[in-house]
Design a protein around this motif. Structure first.
Motif, PDB file in Angstrom:
ATOM      1  N   THR A 141       0.799  -1.280   0.095  1.00  0.00           N
ATOM      2  CA  THR A 141      -0.089  -0.038   0.083  1.00  0.00           C
ATOM      3  C   THR A 141       0.930   1.011   0.030  1.00  0.00           C
ATOM      4  OG1 THR A 141      -1.706  -0.945   1.219  1.00  0.00           O
ATOM      5  CG2 THR A 141      -1.694   1.313   1.212  1.00  0.00           C
ATOM      6  N   VAL A 142       1.900   1.344   0.765  1.00  0.00           N
ATOM      7  CA  VAL A 142       2.922   2.417   0.945  1.00  0.00           C
ATOM      8  C   VAL A 142       3.141   2.874  -0.580  1.00  0.00           C
ATOM      9  CG1 VAL A 142       5.140   3.301   1.624  1.00  0.00           C
ATOM     10  CG2 VAL A 142       3.338   2.169   3.201  1.00  0.00           C
ATOM     11  N   LEU A 143       4.006   1.452  -1.368  1.00  0.00           N
ATOM     12  CA  LEU A 143       4.380   1.746  -2.598  1.00  0.00           C
ATOM     13  C   LEU A 143       3.520   2.320  -3.530  1.00  0.00           C
ATOM     14  CD1 LEU A 143       7.036  -1.049  -2.529  1.00  0.00           C
ATOM     15  CD2 LEU A 143       7.515   1.250  -2.236  1.00  0.00           C
ATOM     16  N   ASN A 144       2.601   1.592  -3.687  1.00  0.00           N
ATOM     17  CA  ASN A 144       1.450   1.842  -4.531  1.00  0.00           C
ATOM     18  C   ASN A 144       1.009   3.376  -4.368  1.00  0.00           C
ATOM     19  OD1 ASN A 144       1.418  -0.244  -6.053  1.00  0.00           O
ATOM     20  ND2 ASN A 144      -0.153  -1.333  -4.584  1.00  0.00           N
ATOM     21  N   ASN A 145       0.690   3.733  -3.317  1.00  0.00           N
ATOM     22  CA  ASN A 145       0.288   4.967  -2.984  1.00  0.00           C
ATOM     23  C   ASN A 145       1.199   6.133  -3.225  1.00  0.00           C
ATOM     24  OD1 ASN A 145      -2.380   4.115  -2.168  1.00  0.00           O
ATOM     25  ND2 ASN A 145      -1.855   4.347   0.251  1.00  0.00           N
ATOM     26  N   TYR A 146       2.157   6.054  -2.902  1.00  0.00           N
ATOM     27  CA  TYR A 146       3.559   6.754  -3.289  1.00  0.00           C
ATOM     28  C   TYR A 146       3.554   6.906  -4.774  1.00  0.00           C
ATOM     29  CZ  TYR A 146       7.798   9.274  -3.959  1.00  0.00           C
ATOM     30  OH  TYR A 146       8.920  10.142  -4.349  1.00  0.00           O
ATOM     31  N   PHE A 147       3.735   6.170  -5.540  1.00  0.00           N
ATOM     32  CA  PHE A 147       3.797   6.267  -7.023  1.00  0.00           C
ATOM     33  C   PHE A 147       2.628   6.913  -7.695  1.00  0.00           C
ATOM     34  CE2 PHE A 147       7.445   3.453  -6.120  1.00  0.00           C
ATOM     35  CZ  PHE A 147       8.392   4.225  -6.796  1.00  0.00           C
ATOM     36  N   LYS A 148       1.532   6.626  -7.051  1.00  0.00           N
ATOM     37  CA  LYS A 148       0.191   7.458  -7.736  1.00  0.00           C
ATOM     38  C   LYS A 148       0.266   8.901  -7.150  1.00  0.00           C
ATOM     39  CE  LYS A 148      -2.773   3.500  -7.195  1.00  0.00           C
ATOM     40  NZ  LYS A 148      -3.841   2.817  -6.596  1.00  0.00           N
ATOM     41  N   ARG A 163       0.782  12.966  -7.154  1.00  0.00           N
ATOM     42  CA  ARG A 163       1.431  13.801  -8.069  1.00  0.00           C
ATOM     43  C   ARG A 163       2.578  14.554  -7.483  1.00  0.00           C
ATOM     44  NH1 ARG A 163      -3.971  16.786 -10.438  1.00  0.00           N
ATOM     45  NH2 ARG A 163      -4.674  14.690 -11.417  1.00  0.00           N
ATOM     46  N   ASP A 164       2.652  14.763  -6.250  1.00  0.00           N
ATOM     47  CA  ASP A 164       3.614  15.488  -5.622  1.00  0.00           C
ATOM     48  C   ASP A 164       4.973  14.581  -5.012  1.00  0.00           C
ATOM     49  OD1 ASP A 164       2.612  14.111  -3.582  1.00  0.00           O
ATOM     50  OD2 ASP A 164       2.789  15.725  -1.955  1.00  0.00           O
ATOM     51  N   LYS A 165       5.101  13.291  -5.567  1.00  0.00           N
ATOM     52  CA  LYS A 165       6.279  12.680  -5.418  1.00  0.00           C
ATOM     53  C   LYS A 165       7.461  13.326  -5.975  1.00  0.00           C
ATOM     54  CE  LYS A 165       5.163   9.613  -9.298  1.00  0.00           C
ATOM     55  NZ  LYS A 165       4.044  10.135  -9.506  1.00  0.00           N
ATOM     56  N   ASP A 166       8.762  13.158  -5.243  1.00  0.00           N
ATOM     57  CA  ASP A 166       9.921  13.613  -5.626  1.00  0.00           C
ATOM     58  C   ASP A 166      10.706  12.559  -6.000  1.00  0.00           C
ATOM     59  OD1 ASP A 166      12.415  14.778  -6.082  1.00  0.00           O
ATOM     60  OD2 ASP A 166      12.050  16.343  -4.246  1.00  0.00           O
ATOM     61  N   LEU A 167      10.954  12.004  -7.235  1.00  0.00           N
ATOM     62  CA  LEU A 167      11.645  10.962  -7.575  1.00  0.00           C
ATOM     63  C   LEU A 167      13.245  11.081  -7.490  1.00  0.00           C
ATOM     64  CD1 LEU A 167       9.584   9.637 -10.920  1.00  0.00           C
ATOM     65  CD2 LEU A 167       9.774   8.795  -8.230  1.00  0.00           C
ATOM     66  N   LYS A 168      13.574  12.369  -7.628  1.00  0.00           N
ATOM     67  CA  LYS A 168      15.089  12.810  -7.582  1.00  0.00           C
ATOM     68  C   LYS A 168      15.301  12.371  -6.116  1.00  0.00           C
ATOM     69  CE  LYS A 168      15.797  15.895 -11.329  1.00  0.00           C
ATOM     70  NZ  LYS A 168      16.243  17.320 -11.729  1.00  0.00           N
ATOM     71  N   LEU A 190      15.006  -0.626  -5.512  1.00  0.00           N
ATOM     72  CA  LEU A 190      13.927   0.396  -5.898  1.00  0.00           C
ATOM     73  C   LEU A 190      13.466   0.367  -7.313  1.00  0.00           C
ATOM     74  CD1 LEU A 190      12.288   2.937  -5.148  1.00  0.00           C
ATOM     75  CD2 LEU A 190      14.376   4.345  -5.737  1.00  0.00           C
ATOM     76  N   GLU A 191      14.794   0.121  -8.042  1.00  0.00           N
ATOM     77  CA  GLU A 191      14.473   0.183  -9.749  1.00  0.00           C
ATOM     78  C   GLU A 191      13.676  -0.968  -9.926  1.00  0.00           C
ATOM     79  OE1 GLU A 191      18.375  -0.013 -11.107  1.00  0.00           O
ATOM     80  OE2 GLU A 191      18.727   2.167 -10.950  1.00  0.00           O
ATOM     81  N   MET A 192      13.855  -2.219  -9.337  1.00  0.00           N
ATOM     82  CA  MET A 192      13.193  -3.409  -9.624  1.00  0.00           C
ATOM     83  C   MET A 192      11.515  -2.817  -9.137  1.00  0.00           C
ATOM     84  SD  MET A 192      13.227  -7.294  -7.645  1.00  0.00           S
ATOM     85  CE  MET A 192      12.774  -6.525  -6.370  1.00  0.00           C
ATOM     86  N   TYR A 193      11.051  -2.438  -8.145  1.00  0.00           N
ATOM     87  CA  TYR A 193       9.828  -2.091  -7.680  1.00  0.00           C
ATOM     88  C   TYR A 193       9.387  -1.103  -8.766  1.00  0.00           C
ATOM     89  CZ  TYR A 193      10.994  -4.842  -3.668  1.00  0.00           C
ATOM     90  OH  TYR A 193      11.295  -5.898  -2.703  1.00  0.00           O
ATOM     91  N   VAL A 194       9.994  -0.293  -9.088  1.00  0.00           N
ATOM     92  CA  VAL A 194       9.503   0.789 -10.030  1.00  0.00           C
ATOM     93  C   VAL A 194       9.115   0.100 -11.362  1.00  0.00           C
ATOM     94  CG1 VAL A 194      10.174   2.792 -11.538  1.00  0.00           C
ATOM     95  CG2 VAL A 194      10.730   2.838  -9.144  1.00  0.00           C
ATOM     96  N   GLU A 195       9.722  -0.963 -11.884  1.00  0.00           N
ATOM     97  CA  GLU A 195       9.299  -1.467 -13.002  1.00  0.00           C
ATOM     98  C   GLU A 195       8.120  -2.408 -12.822  1.00  0.00           C
ATOM     99  OE1 GLU A 195      12.557  -3.836 -14.532  1.00  0.00           O
ATOM    100  OE2 GLU A 195      14.163  -2.310 -14.564  1.00  0.00           O
TER     101      GLU A 195
END
Length: 73
Positions: A36-43, A45-50, A65-70
């Motif tokens: 839930t934490v990962l899904n909500n973060y990537f949804k 709009r104000d996430k800071d990927l840098k 992290l790269e694996m989860y992003v994929e």
């Protein structure tokens, strides 16, 4: 930032650090909360990927992290 009283101290971090903490310590977390934490973060709009990548490099979890992003794309 920390809130402190006579009983406890509560440290508050930004959302990118929380996501990295969940990845780093995933074996200590309930899998449903972790997902839930990962899904909500990537949804968000104000996430800071840098900032997220910076924390992931610092914690040496950039590959995870790269694996989860994929997986979430």
């Amino acid at each position: 930032m920390a809130a402190k009283n006579e009983v406890f101290e509560l440290k508050v971090y930004d959302k990118e650090k929380v996501v990295c903490d969940f990845i780093k310590y995933k074996s200590r977390c309930d899998i449903r909360i972790w997902g839930t934490v990962l899904n909500n973060y990537f949804k968000r709009r104000d996430k800071d990927l840098k900032r997220l990548i910076k924390y992931a490099k610092t914690y040496q979890i950039i590959d995870e992290l790269e694996m989860y992003v994929e997986l979430l794309q």
